[in-house]
Design a protein around this motif. Structure first.
Motif, PDB file in Angstrom:
ATOM      1  N   GLY A  86       0.846  -1.181   0.000  1.00  0.00           N
ATOM      2  CA  GLY A  86       0.000   0.000   0.000  1.00  0.00           C
ATOM      3  C   GLY A  86       0.879   1.228   0.000  1.00  0.00           C
ATOM      4  O   GLY A  86       2.111   1.130  -0.025  1.00  0.00           O
ATOM      5  N   ALA A  87       0.255   2.376   0.058  1.00  0.00           N
ATOM      6  CA  ALA A  87       1.029   3.614  -0.015  1.00  0.00           C
ATOM      7  C   ALA A  87       1.994   3.749   1.161  1.00  0.00           C
ATOM      8  O   ALA A  87       3.127   4.201   0.990  1.00  0.00           O
ATOM      9  CB  ALA A  87       0.085   4.809  -0.067  1.00  0.00           C
ATOM     10  N   GLU A  88       1.547   3.361   2.362  1.00  0.00           N
ATOM     11  CA  GLU A  88       2.424   3.500   3.530  1.00  0.00           C
ATOM     12  C   GLU A  88       3.612   2.546   3.438  1.00  0.00           C
ATOM     13  O   GLU A  88       4.736   2.895   3.802  1.00  0.00           O
ATOM     14  CB  GLU A  88       1.616   3.275   4.811  1.00  0.00           C
ATOM     15  N   TRP A  89       3.367   1.336   2.944  1.00  0.00           N
ATOM     16  CA  TRP A  89       4.467   0.390   2.760  1.00  0.00           C
ATOM     17  C   TRP A  89       5.366   0.835   1.614  1.00  0.00           C
ATOM     18  O   TRP A  89       6.583   0.648   1.648  1.00  0.00           O
ATOM     19  CB  TRP A  89       3.916  -1.004   2.519  1.00  0.00           C
ATOM     20  N   GLN A  90       4.775   1.452   0.582  1.00  0.00           N
ATOM     21  CA  GLN A  90       5.580   1.924  -0.535  1.00  0.00           C
ATOM     22  C   GLN A  90       6.590   2.977  -0.079  1.00  0.00           C
ATOM     23  O   GLN A  90       7.697   3.075  -0.635  1.00  0.00           O
ATOM     24  CB  GLN A  90       4.682   2.509  -1.633  1.00  0.00           C
ATOM     25  N   ALA A  91       6.225   3.727   0.943  1.00  0.00           N
ATOM     26  CA  ALA A  91       7.182   4.694   1.501  1.00  0.00           C
ATOM     27  C   ALA A  91       8.436   3.972   1.980  1.00  0.00           C
ATOM     28  O   ALA A  91       9.551   4.466   1.805  1.00  0.00           O
ATOM     29  CB  ALA A  91       6.536   5.466   2.645  1.00  0.00           C
ATOM     30  N   SER A  92       8.260   2.794   2.568  1.00  0.00           N
ATOM     31  CA  SER A  92       9.407   1.995   3.014  1.00  0.00           C
ATOM     32  C   SER A  92      10.203   1.472   1.830  1.00  0.00           C
ATOM     33  O   SER A  92      11.443   1.528   1.822  1.00  0.00           O
ATOM     34  CB  SER A  92       8.936   0.823   3.869  1.00  0.00           C
ATOM     35  N   LEU A  93       9.507   0.945   0.836  1.00  0.00           N
ATOM     36  CA  LEU A  93      10.211   0.385  -0.319  1.00  0.00           C
ATOM     37  C   LEU A  93      11.010   1.459  -1.047  1.00  0.00           C
ATOM     38  O   LEU A  93      12.143   1.205  -1.496  1.00  0.00           O
ATOM     39  CB  LEU A  93       9.217  -0.283  -1.266  1.00  0.00           C
ATOM     40  N   ASP A  94      10.436   2.654  -1.168  1.00  0.00           N
ATOM     41  CA  ASP A  94      11.160   3.732  -1.836  1.00  0.00           C
ATOM     42  C   ASP A  94      12.332   4.223  -0.986  1.00  0.00           C
ATOM     43  O   ASP A  94      13.371   4.630  -1.524  1.00  0.00           O
ATOM     44  CB  ASP A  94      10.207   4.895  -2.138  1.00  0.00           C
ATOM     45  N   LYS A  95      12.167   4.182   0.322  1.00  0.00           N
ATOM     46  CA  LYS A  95      13.240   4.597   1.219  1.00  0.00           C
ATOM     47  C   LYS A  95      14.357   3.566   1.251  1.00  0.00           C
ATOM     48  O   LYS A  95      15.543   3.898   1.220  1.00  0.00           O
ATOM     49  CB  LYS A  95      12.698   4.791   2.627  1.00  0.00           C
ATOM     50  N   GLY A  96      13.994   2.286   1.326  1.00  0.00           N
ATOM     51  CA  GLY A  96      14.976   1.224   1.472  1.00  0.00           C
ATOM     52  C   GLY A  96      15.191   0.830   2.921  1.00  0.00           C
ATOM     53  O   GLY A  96      14.635   1.425   3.851  1.00  0.00           O
ATOM     54  N   VAL A  97      16.027  -0.175   3.126  1.00  0.00           N
ATOM     55  CA  VAL A  97      16.312  -0.695   4.465  1.00  0.00           C
ATOM     56  C   VAL A  97      17.026   0.377   5.293  1.00  0.00           C
ATOM     57  O   VAL A  97      17.937   1.034   4.779  1.00  0.00           O
ATOM     58  CB  VAL A  97      17.177  -1.969   4.340  1.00  0.00           C
ATOM     59  N   PRO A  98      16.632   0.573   6.569  1.00  0.00           N
ATOM     60  CA  PRO A  98      15.589  -0.132   7.311  1.00  0.00           C
ATOM     61  C   PRO A  98      14.195   0.410   6.984  1.00  0.00           C
ATOM     62  O   PRO A  98      14.009   1.630   6.858  1.00  0.00           O
ATOM     63  CB  PRO A  98      15.948   0.127   8.771  1.00  0.00           C
ATOM     64  N   TYR A  99      13.235  -0.495   6.858  1.00  0.00           N
ATOM     65  CA  TYR A  99      11.872  -0.108   6.531  1.00  0.00           C
ATOM     66  C   TYR A  99      11.195   0.556   7.734  1.00  0.00           C
ATOM     67  O   TYR A  99      11.491   0.232   8.888  1.00  0.00           O
ATOM     68  CB  TYR A  99      11.069  -1.331   6.101  1.00  0.00           C
ATOM     69  N   TYR A 100      10.249   1.447   7.438  1.00  0.00           N
ATOM     70  CA  TYR A 100       9.601   2.201   8.506  1.00  0.00           C
ATOM     71  C   TYR A 100       8.892   1.290   9.507  1.00  0.00           C
ATOM     72  O   TYR A 100       8.976   1.502  10.725  1.00  0.00           O
ATOM     73  CB  TYR A 100       8.603   3.204   7.928  1.00  0.00           C
ATOM     74  N   ASP A 101       8.160   0.280   9.019  1.00  0.00           N
ATOM     75  CA  ASP A 101       7.457  -0.619   9.937  1.00  0.00           C
ATOM     76  C   ASP A 101       8.439  -1.254  10.911  1.00  0.00           C
ATOM     77  O   ASP A 101       8.167  -1.371  12.111  1.00  0.00           O
ATOM     78  CB  ASP A 101       6.730  -1.719   9.154  1.00  0.00           C
ATOM     79  N   ALA A 102       9.576  -1.697  10.389  1.00  0.00           N
ATOM     80  CA  ALA A 102      10.572  -2.362  11.226  1.00  0.00           C
ATOM     81  C   ALA A 102      11.191  -1.393  12.228  1.00  0.00           C
ATOM     82  O   ALA A 102      11.473  -1.765  13.379  1.00  0.00           O
ATOM     83  CB  ALA A 102      11.655  -2.985  10.361  1.00  0.00           C
ATOM     84  N   ILE A 103      11.413  -0.143  11.823  1.00  0.00           N
ATOM     85  CA  ILE A 103      11.976   0.846  12.754  1.00  0.00           C
ATOM     86  C   ILE A 103      11.064   0.984  13.979  1.00  0.00           C
ATOM     87  O   ILE A 103      11.532   1.013  15.122  1.00  0.00           O
ATOM     88  CB  ILE A 103      12.147   2.204  12.056  1.00  0.00           C
ATOM     89  N   ALA A 104       9.751   1.062  13.737  1.00  0.00           N
ATOM     90  CA  ALA A 104       8.803   1.213  14.843  1.00  0.00           C
ATOM     91  C   ALA A 104       8.784  -0.036  15.719  1.00  0.00           C
ATOM     92  O   ALA A 104       8.929   0.051  16.948  1.00  0.00           O
ATOM     93  CB  ALA A 104       7.407   1.502  14.295  1.00  0.00           C
TER      94      ALA A 104
END
Length: 594
Positions: A127-145
């Motif tokens: 989804g859009a929120e996960w796409q933010a992680s994919l575009d950012k790259g590792v570490p992903y936002y979900d994992a940071i939280a």
């Protein structure tokens, strides 16, 4: 040196602390944890005993299990209730509940107690929120939280594989250190190098053992046996003998002297967990995920194991709107003598975790804001992606999606050395917005809401007509119910008899160029048909096994990009072409026979 009066004051203060500590120690029964009531014998009563200091079954250890499941990258929470369900408020609440479970300010004097924190799977979702992680790259936002919240175990769910094994490996590697363990006892990762490397490093295990206040707690993981049908696990091997593989892991733990064992499973429906308990022994509680059930009115559910012992079974509805809190009381022999709990809601008035707010929520909010202002087309009609509709009947958004895939594949086929497809198929389960969008502007954010996965547009060349019929029948087989494998089509017209038994409903299939493929329920001999699809279906996903034997070619575009490009090419989605056919008489592609 203190004066006598000062010493007396300190003595009184110390005496006060000791009294408070004795009061805390005397509190034998844990308080209810939230919106649910206390349960223990299946009839709304907590298991109770008259404990004495000389008895073996007196309370010896209290374990609080904080749990969630199906967070699914819903990091920003509810727009209708600002702040509710946001990952920063969820994080702050987790920290507070962990602190309380260990005794709070009275931790040094409190009853012997501990806490474990568990996710029962689906820790991210496209989804859009996960796409933010994919575009950012590792570490992903979900994992940071999640990494900041001291979880003891993350069960591997089905959505963890939606982007393939490599992205799951990247997600796990987004966690710092080696103390964040991902668990599943029925998956074999040996044929997937990136994941097997994490197994070798101890980051993925069948189970994990946690130490709390001198006690060892075993947590066993399990993943749905339907994994290869609902996601893209690559060459991961799934063992569907859940009872056998889980019990073997439990037996290993008990052989090591561990007498407190939890199962954290992601089986898609809490009834599957309840049924599973009947074949297990020595499991003290089950934390389930994947079903989205709200059991707050009857928390925990209770199942009976192979020995007739009652086992509490819990789950939360999903996203980050609740934290489950299950409290188990153990005697000195490791027997559960009482349990209670409930769901604790994540409301908009809770404080926010500053680290998660700064490093996760705010950058994701900025990313979403950019998508929401990027207009790709306009529509004269509302586009119907409501879950129950796209999974049970032809809708205008289903037609639009299928048309987009056919357009994307037809314009790219020659460049990939493939025949030009005549038809396209999109499963209703891949249309995820669960709403009616528009009329008005359609933004890039809308396309991510509609088509959040990284499904790649693919061409399946020269499909036998018998398999076209089989695909059409499979798509209709759950009617009048709704299922994710209901097919939305482009390039053909299917007429079917809703009163006929599943598997024998298709009356006719006619391509848009007039080619008759099926007539009177029988296949008309002729040339094979080339199909545009998503790679998930081309591999046989969602029960489309008839496609699995064929080779397929991806054409370098994801299905969200396919939709966005097609919308851009149209400019305007007109009422003349895409009115939603609510009335069966208005349907032009999947038509119930009168």
């Amino acid at each position: 040196m203190l004066h006598h009066s000062s010493r007396s004051g300190w003595r009184r203060l110390l005496a006060g602390f000791l009294v408070a500590a004795l009061v805390a120690i005397g509190a034998a029964a844990p308080a209810d944890a939230g919106r649910g009531g206390e349960h223990g014998n299946g009839h709304g009563q907590a298991i109770a005993h008259s404990w004495g200091w000389g008895q073996h079954d007196r309370p010896d250890f209290t374990l609080t299990i904080l749990h969630n499941n199906d967070g699914e990258s819903d990091l920003l929470g509810d727009e209708a209730d600002p702040g509710a369900g946001s990952i920063s408020r969820y994080g702050a609440l987790v920290r507070r509940l962990q602190w309380e479970a260990r005794g709070g300010w009275l931790w040094p004097w409190a009853t012997k107690s501990g806490v474990v924190t568990i996710s029962a799977g689906d820790n991210f979702l496209a989804g859009a929120e996960w796409q933010a992680s994919l575009d950012k790259g590792v570490p992903y936002y979900d994992a940071i939280a999640l990494d900041s919240l001291d979880y003891d175990a993350f069960t591997i769910g089905n959505h963890e594989f939606d982007f393939g094994p490599e992205v799951l490996a990247n997600f796990i590697e987004s966690f710092r250190g080696n103390d964040d363990i991902f668990i599943s006892a029925n998956l074999d990762f040996s044929a997937e190098p990136a994941l097997q490397a994490l197994v070798d490093a101890g980051r993925i295990r069948p189970s994990v053992v946690v130490r709390e206040r001198g006690e060892r707690i075993g947590i066993v993981g399990a993943t749905t046996p339907d994994l290869d049908e609902v996601s893209s696990p690559g060459d991961v091997v799934i063992d569907d003998d859940l009872v056998g593989v889980i019990q073997a892991e439990v037996d290993e733990l008990t052989a090591e002297g561990i007498d407190k064992i939890l199962l954290s499973s992601h089986l898609q429906n809490i009834q599957n967990e309840l049924d599973l308990v009947a074949g297990l022994d020595d499991v003290d509680a089950v934390i389930g995920g994947g079903g989205g059930e709200d059991i707050s009115a009857n928390y925990p559910l209770v199942a009976t194991d192979v020995d007739g012992t009652e086992v509490p079974v819990v789950t939360v509805p999903g996203d980050y709107f609740d934290i489950g809190r299950l409290v188990l009381v153990f005697d000195r022999r490791g027997n559960v003598t009482g349990y209670s709990g409930g769901l604790v809601p994540v409301t908009g008035d809770l404080p926010q975790d500053w680290f998660i707010l700064r490093h996760v929520e705010r950058p994701v909010e900025r990313y979403i804001a950019d998508l929401a202002t990027t207009v790709v087309a306009s529509s004269e009609v509302g586009l119907n992606g409501v879950r129950g509709d796209v999974r049970s009947r032809e809708t205008n958004l289903g037609n639009l999606m299928a048309d987009a895939h056919l357009f994307a594949a037809q314009t790219r086929a020659t460049g990939f050395g493939q025949p030009v497809p005549q038809v396209a198929i999109q499963n209703g389960g891949g249309i995820r917005n669960d709403s009616i969008i528009g009329p008005g502007d359609i933004t890039a954010a809308d396309t991510y809401d509609i088509a959040p996965f990284t499904n790649a547009i693919s061409i399946i060349a020269d499909v036998d007509r018998a398999d076209i019929l089989a695909a059409a029948e499979h798509g209709l087989s759950a009617l009048p119910g709704s299922e994710g494998y209901f097919a939305q089509w482009a390039g053909l017209v299917i007429e079917y008899d809703p009163a006929a038994p599943a598997g024998s409903r298709v009356v006719s299939v006619v391509l848009d160029d007039g080619t008759v493929v099926v007539e009177g329920g029988a296949i008309v001999p002729g040339e094979p048909i080339t199909v545009a699809s998503i790679d998930f279906l081309a591999q046989g996903g969602d029960g489309y096994d008839m496609f699995a034997p064929y080779e397929f070619t991806t054409v370098g575009v994801a299905y969200q990009q396919s939709l966005a490009e097609y919308l851009s090419s149209l400019g305007t989605v007109t009422a003349a072409d895409y009115a939603d056919p609510v009335d069966p008489a208005q349907r032009t592609r999947i038509i119930p026979a009168s």
